[in-house]
Scaffold this motif. Sequence first.
Motif, short mmCIF file in Angstrom:
data_model
loop_
_atom_site.label_atom_id
_atom_site.label_comp_id
_atom_site.label_asym_id
_atom_site.label_seq_id
_atom_site.Cartn_x
_atom_site.Cartn_y
_atom_site.Cartn_z
N SER A 162 0.83 -1.21 0.00
CA SER A 162 0.00 0.00 0.00
C SER A 162 0.86 1.26 0.00
N VAL A 163 2.01 1.19 0.65
CA VAL A 163 2.93 2.34 0.65
C VAL A 163 3.50 2.54 -0.75
N ALA A 164 3.88 1.45 -1.41
CA ALA A 164 4.42 1.55 -2.76
C ALA A 164 3.37 2.12 -3.71
N ALA A 165 2.10 1.69 -3.55
CA ALA A 165 1.03 2.20 -4.41
C ALA A 165 0.79 3.68 -4.15
N ALA A 166 0.80 4.07 -2.88
CA ALA A 166 0.59 5.48 -2.53
C ALA A 166 1.73 6.34 -3.07
N TYR A 167 2.94 5.80 -3.03
CA TYR A 167 4.09 6.55 -3.57
C TYR A 167 3.95 6.73 -5.07
N VAL B 248 2.32 9.92 2.98
CA VAL B 248 2.95 10.18 4.27
C VAL B 248 2.23 9.41 5.38
N THR B 249 0.90 9.39 5.31
CA THR B 249 0.12 8.67 6.32
C THR B 249 0.47 7.18 6.30
N ALA B 250 0.48 6.59 5.09
CA ALA B 250 0.80 5.16 4.97
C ALA B 250 2.25 4.89 5.36
N ALA B 251 3.16 5.76 4.95
CA ALA B 251 4.58 5.55 5.24
C ALA B 251 4.88 5.70 6.72
N LYS B 252 4.23 6.64 7.39
CA LYS B 252 4.45 6.81 8.84
C LYS B 252 3.91 5.60 9.61
N ALA B 253 2.77 5.06 9.14
CA ALA B 253 2.24 3.86 9.79
C ALA B 253 3.22 2.69 9.63
N LEU B 254 3.80 2.56 8.43
CA LEU B 254 4.79 1.51 8.19
C LEU B 254 6.04 1.77 9.03
N HIS B 255 6.44 3.02 9.14
CA HIS B 255 7.61 3.38 9.95
C HIS B 255 7.41 2.96 11.41
N GLY C 132 10.75 6.95 -0.82
CA GLY C 132 10.55 6.13 -2.00
C GLY C 132 9.44 5.13 -1.81
N PRO C 133 9.31 4.18 -2.72
CA PRO C 133 8.23 3.19 -2.64
C PRO C 133 8.35 2.29 -1.41
N ASN C 134 9.54 2.23 -0.80
CA ASN C 134 9.72 1.41 0.40
C ASN C 134 9.46 2.19 1.68
N GLY C 135 9.04 3.44 1.53
CA GLY C 135 8.70 4.22 2.71
C GLY C 135 9.72 5.28 3.05
N ILE C 136 9.71 5.68 4.32
CA ILE C 136 10.54 6.78 4.77
C ILE C 136 11.57 6.33 5.80
N SER C 137 11.78 5.01 5.90
CA SER C 137 12.65 4.46 6.95
C SER C 137 13.99 3.99 6.41
N ALA C 138 15.04 4.28 7.18
CA ALA C 138 16.34 3.65 6.98
C ALA C 138 16.51 2.62 8.08
N VAL C 139 16.87 1.40 7.70
CA VAL C 139 16.98 0.30 8.66
C VAL C 139 18.37 -0.31 8.57
#
Length: 554
Positions: free
Chosen positions: A159-164, A357-364, A405-412
Amino acid sequence: MLASLSIRDLVIIEALELNFASGLGVLTGETGAGKSILLDALGLVLGARADSGLVRAGSEKARVTAGFEIALDKGPLADLLADNDIEVEPGEPLIIRRQVKADGGSRAHINDQPVSAALLREVAAHLVEIHGQHDDRGLINPAGHRQLLDSFAKADTASVAAAYADWRAAAAALKQARAEMAEAERDRDFLQHSLEELRQFAPEAGEEEALALERATMQKGEKLSESLSEITAMLEGSDSPLAALRSLTRKLDRIAPDHEMLAEALSALDRALIEAVEGEEKLAAAQDALLFDPERLDDIETRLFALRALARKHDVAGDDLPALMQKMEAQWAALESGSGNLAVLESECAKAREAYVTAAKALHQARIDAGESLDSAVANELKPLKLDAARFQTAISELPEERWGPNGISAVEFLISTNPGSDFAPLMKIASGGELSRFILALKVALAEQGGAATMIFDEIDRGVGGAVASAIGERLSRLSRQTQLLVVTHSPQVAAKGDHHLLISKSSDGTVARTNVQALDAATRQEEIARMLSGAEVTQEARAQADRLLERV
């Protein structure tokens, strides 16, 4: 999984045919027997650098062939092979061949199709992970840490990739609209002048061809007008040939009934008169068509030359002027309503960004929660592996917007601290190979349900430890082998005893040539090998008894 390995003329291996099974396979042997050569051979088919020094002395080339049994109907590996036109029949193994020549150079094939070493490495990443002295990828590479954590968390990344993708599409549309608006603004005066000019001229489809034809016809009429006038004058009046022919037929008509030949003559003259009249009519029509009107010709030429000048000005064909005018009309309309359209696109882009941003923050946040769980799971595995002073941390940070990016806003990234009070550092910063292997084992056990490569190899993971720690390593390797095929090069009898399959690597020499051999051990020979590992050069009865006890615990 790795099903077979065939080696020819590699270092001190003349010829070997090895078969592997699922579960935990252990490889043992005395130091220098050639265990590292087996890993070098496997490394070749996995895309390692081809060194001509690997070719056995006196041979022209070394060859290694590996067969892998793996489901290839779907997934990243299937996609990678399909993208490179490598066909794999259902139920058939994936065969990788690598050849190294003594004079340099190498060749690689996957299912008999030539491939590059780079593609070989890409494919190998899905097939085998090697941890230990030969480890240069896998868990120590931060590039894969985010994906491992997402798998552990069972996170919704789609869903994050689709939103991006939606956000970037909206941003691209807005950028294009702004560029078009800016270009139109720059050309506003030119567009306004050109459109007004075209409107006044009002070009019509096919007009250039029609004007050119009419002009050419009228120019011909100008040349032919004097001759046509003379011809017309000859056909007019009481003494013209046509008037004489009409008079002749009237007179003949009166006497034709008196003789058959006269009637035939009258018929022929009537036909001639009809043709002559038709000719007269066509001459009149031609005279009308070729009528030369100086004023009309001047109007035609003025219109035609103006049309062609406009076409040259806008670098189009004359017949394309109507389409150009329509295009300019649309550009002008867009320019007039541009601010309104931009406002709509800006709103759509802002909404798409907010959704991302909403989807990416939830994933984060899901990653942060999963990281804490993973830290705890790894910590539970460290103490039994004699890493009780070590600490593991899943470092998760938020990326700057330019790196979203499509993988979100996180560095892991997975970090460790091996000594009390020391700072956390990347896995690759650990100096000890054995310590790194045990750390990776702990992490792999914690991540066991998340899968990975179909085959994992640990090279001397038990180096520098023994007793309870070696037993703990063996127990965890056995547990991990329930999820994936595991091959372990070991010097520890406690680890070797946990194996489902046991291969003994030995070296022989005839005084001039050394050879490496590999033997699959049965129950009796396996007991003897573990006893040797326990006692050293001389195998004692006490060592055999201890070996039996180790094997009974399995």
